[in-house]
Design a protein around this motif. Structure first.
Motif, PDB file in Angstrom:
ATOM      1  N   LYS A  21       0.819  -1.219   0.000  1.00  0.00           N
ATOM      2  CA  LYS A  21       0.000   0.000   0.000  1.00  0.00           C
ATOM      3  C   LYS A  21       0.854   1.272   0.000  1.00  0.00           C
ATOM      4  O   LYS A  21       0.320   2.361  -0.169  1.00  0.00           O
ATOM      5  N   THR A  45      -6.940  -8.030   4.718  1.00  0.00           N
ATOM      6  CA  THR A  45      -7.265  -7.982   3.294  1.00  0.00           C
ATOM      7  C   THR A  45      -8.578  -7.263   3.040  1.00  0.00           C
ATOM      8  O   THR A  45      -8.664  -6.413   2.153  1.00  0.00           O
ATOM      9  N   THR A  46      -9.606  -7.597   3.808  1.00  0.00           N
ATOM     10  CA  THR A  46     -10.908  -6.977   3.562  1.00  0.00           C
ATOM     11  C   THR A  46     -10.939  -5.499   3.961  1.00  0.00           C
ATOM     12  O   THR A  46     -11.668  -4.721   3.359  1.00  0.00           O
ATOM     13  N   VAL A  47     -10.132  -5.101   4.934  1.00  0.00           N
ATOM     14  CA  VAL A  47     -10.131  -3.705   5.378  1.00  0.00           C
ATOM     15  C   VAL A  47      -9.231  -2.833   4.500  1.00  0.00           C
ATOM     16  O   VAL A  47      -9.623  -1.744   4.092  1.00  0.00           O
ATOM     17  N   LYS A  88      -9.471  -3.287  -0.634  1.00  0.00           N
ATOM     18  CA  LYS A  88     -10.892  -3.355  -1.015  1.00  0.00           C
ATOM     19  C   LYS A  88     -11.094  -4.053  -2.359  1.00  0.00           C
ATOM     20  O   LYS A  88     -12.151  -4.614  -2.611  1.00  0.00           O
ATOM     21  N   ASN A  89     -10.075  -4.032  -3.229  1.00  0.00           N
ATOM     22  CA  ASN A  89     -10.205  -4.679  -4.533  1.00  0.00           C
ATOM     23  C   ASN A  89     -10.041  -6.193  -4.454  1.00  0.00           C
ATOM     24  O   ASN A  89     -10.352  -6.895  -5.411  1.00  0.00           O
ATOM     25  N   GLU A  90      -9.550  -6.693  -3.350  1.00  0.00           N
ATOM     26  CA  GLU A  90      -9.421  -8.142  -3.156  1.00  0.00           C
ATOM     27  C   GLU A  90     -10.727  -8.676  -2.583  1.00  0.00           C
ATOM     28  O   GLU A  90     -11.237  -8.161  -1.597  1.00  0.00           O
ATOM     29  N   LYS A  91     -11.259  -9.690  -3.197  1.00  0.00           N
ATOM     30  CA  LYS A  91     -12.508 -10.282  -2.721  1.00  0.00           C
ATOM     31  C   LYS A  91     -12.235 -11.699  -2.214  1.00  0.00           C
ATOM     32  O   LYS A  91     -11.524 -12.465  -2.849  1.00  0.00           O
TER      33      LYS A  91
END
Length: 123
Positions: A26, A92-94, A97-100
């Motif tokens: 990031k 990952t979810t926080v 955001k583009n990773e599902k």
């Protein structure tokens, strides 16, 4: 109480570890991180890993059955792996955001939880 301390320290440790391993992905989103060299990124990650070890080593030292703790070595490793995946899924979810997370990820995590049950079950 030693078990709760061990698990708490492993959560903290794994949070630092996850940021050390994946947080640098990031950096490019921030002005200060756009032009960092690989060496700079590695040094920042090592700095985070230092804090990981400040919690991970005492967690294992105090949690290990032969040191008066409640867990065998296999149980400690199993707890650590389940915590690692939990922290990683939250991270990952926080932050990404583009990773599902798909159904297969959730099933895989469920199998890890099942492994924890199998390892801790007194057969």
């Amino acid at each position: 109480m030693k078990g709760l301390r061990t698990v708490s320290f492993l959560f903290i440790s794994n949070t630092f570890m996850t940021f050390a391993w994946y947080g640098h992905l990031k950096f490019k989103e921030y002005d200060w991180g756009k032009n960092l060299s690989l060496i700079a990124i590695i040094l920042i990650s090592w700095g985070l890993a230092f804090f990981e070890y400040l919690f991970q080593v005492p967690a294992n030292e105090g949690g290990f059955k032969e040191n008066g703790g409640p867990f065998t070595l296999v149980e400690l490793k199993t707890i650590q792996e389940a915590i690692t995946h939990t922290v990683f899924m939250i991270f990952t979810t926080v932050l990404f955001k583009n990773e599902k997370l798909g159904w297969n990820h959730l099933v895989g995590f469920g199998l890890i939880v099942l492994a924890v049950f199998v390892i801790f079950k007194k057969w």
